[in-house]
Design an enzyme around this catalytic site. Structure first.
Site, PDB file in Angstrom:
ATOM      1  N   GLU A 103     -11.148 -95.503  37.647  1.00  0.00           N
ATOM      2  CA  GLU A 103     -11.615 -94.153  37.994  1.00  0.00           C
ATOM      3  C   GLU A 103     -11.573 -93.947  39.508  1.00  0.00           C
ATOM      4  O   GLU A 103     -11.604 -94.910  40.273  1.00  0.00           O
ATOM      5  CB  GLU A 103     -13.072 -93.983  37.516  1.00  0.00           C
ATOM      6  N   ASP A 107     -20.060 -90.466  39.870  1.00  0.00           N
ATOM      7  CA  ASP A 107     -21.109 -89.631  40.435  1.00  0.00           C
ATOM      8  C   ASP A 107     -22.307 -89.702  39.467  1.00  0.00           C
ATOM      9  O   ASP A 107     -23.076 -90.664  39.511  1.00  0.00           O
ATOM     10  CB  ASP A 107     -20.515 -88.220  40.596  1.00  0.00           C
TER      11      ASP A 107
HETATM   12  P1  IMP Z   1     -19.444 -87.920  36.911  1.00  0.00           P
HETATM   13  O1  IMP Z   1     -19.202 -87.652  35.454  1.00  0.00           O
HETATM   14  O2  IMP Z   1     -20.529 -87.021  37.451  1.00  0.00           O
HETATM   15  O3  IMP Z   1     -19.681 -89.362  37.226  1.00  0.00           O
HETATM   16  O4  IMP Z   1     -18.187 -87.413  37.685  1.00  0.00           O
HETATM   17  C1  IMP Z   1     -17.035 -88.142  37.820  1.00  0.00           C
HETATM   18  C2  IMP Z   1     -15.895 -87.217  38.185  1.00  0.00           C
HETATM   19  O5  IMP Z   1     -16.359 -86.159  39.011  1.00  0.00           O
HETATM   20  C3  IMP Z   1     -14.845 -87.911  38.997  1.00  0.00           C
HETATM   21  O6  IMP Z   1     -13.835 -88.442  38.185  1.00  0.00           O
HETATM   22  C4  IMP Z   1     -14.337 -86.805  39.892  1.00  0.00           C
HETATM   23  O7  IMP Z   1     -13.302 -86.112  39.242  1.00  0.00           O
HETATM   24  C5  IMP Z   1     -15.477 -85.865  40.065  1.00  0.00           C
HETATM   25  N1  IMP Z   1     -16.207 -86.042  41.351  1.00  0.00           N
HETATM   26  C6  IMP Z   1     -17.451 -86.525  41.543  1.00  0.00           C
HETATM   27  N2  IMP Z   1     -17.800 -86.537  42.831  1.00  0.00           N
HETATM   28  C7  IMP Z   1     -16.725 -86.067  43.500  1.00  0.00           C
HETATM   29  C8  IMP Z   1     -16.441 -85.860  44.916  1.00  0.00           C
HETATM   30  O8  IMP Z   1     -17.235 -86.131  45.833  1.00  0.00           O
HETATM   31  N3  IMP Z   1     -15.204 -85.347  45.186  1.00  0.00           N
HETATM   32  C9  IMP Z   1     -14.291 -85.039  44.233  1.00  0.00           C
HETATM   33  N4  IMP Z   1     -14.495 -85.232  42.923  1.00  0.00           N
HETATM   34  C10 IMP Z   1     -15.711 -85.739  42.554  1.00  0.00           C
END
Ligand code: IMP
Ligand code: MG
Length: 183
Positions: A103, A107
């Site tokens: 990945e 986040d």
């Molecule tokens: P999660 O499901 O919140 O963990 O998000 C993961 C996905 O969110 C990643 O694969 C990214 O596509 C996007 N994402 C999270 N934070 C960022 C950031 O700071 N910049 C760009 N994309 C992000």
């Protein structure tokens, strides 16, 4: 007045090309060591992990196979909607395989939790996670991350294939996007 370029939207460079390359090589060496003597299936998540996986696999010195999934993105937002959609599933049969999910960034952790649950029912031999970037302070679910390139603060970053509304992916470094662009 000349139009503002892509780089003018970056408040600061968080990770330079050199820093990224050094860390990617270390991750590749660790994966090579840990998986030696085993077959490895690398499952990367499009589109964000495209550049990372391209660099990473060239630092892995064992046999690997590649597959990918496409999952829904944030769109023109900087936070997850909470519901993760698998747009394109992988084609490989993962039963009995050692799977390493690659990945770009973790986040909230919701995206990976969904992908792992989706894979687990197909009974792979093992599932581990390799992410280039990790925002531990943002985590909403517990997640076991075997390989993490960099822990970063809670800032929205772009470049090295990370996007905001599909842009900035082609920046060669990772930069902090100027907050007024999405506030
Ligand atoms: P999660 O499901 O919140 O963990 O998000 C993961 C996905 O969110 C990643 O694969 C990214 O596509 C996007 N994402 C999270 N934070 C960022 C950031 O700071 N910049 C760009 N994309 C992000
Ligand atoms: Mg993404």
């Amino acid at each position: 007045m000349a139009p503002m370029g892509m780089r003018d939207d970056i408040a600061s460079v968080l990770l330079s090309e050199e820093q990224i390359a050094t860390r990617v090589a270390e991750l590749g060496a660790a994966i090579t060591r840990d998986y030696s003597g085993r077959d490895l299936l690398i499952l990367f998540v499009l589109k964000g992990a495209l550049i990372f996986v391209a660099d990473l696999i060239r630092k892995i010195d064992i046999q690997v196979r590649l597959d990918f999934m496409v999952v829904s993105s944030y769109g023109a937002r900087t936070e997850t909607s909470g519901s993760v959609r698998i747009v394109t599933d992988m084609r490989s049969d993962v039963r009995g395989q050692h799977v390493l999910i690659v990945e770009d960034i973790i986040d909230s952790g919701l995206t990976l939790t969904e992908i792992i649950a989706h894979l687990r029912v197909r009974e792979p031999a093992s599932i581990e996670v390799c992410t280039l970037l990790n925002k531990p302070s943002r985590r909403q679910v517990e997640l076991n991350v075997r390989y993490a390139g960099f822990d970063i603060p809670d800032q929205f970053v772009v470049g090295y294939c990370l996007d905001f509304d599909e842009r900035y992916r082609n920046l060669p470094y990772i930069g902090v996007l100027r907050p007024e662009l999405y506030a």
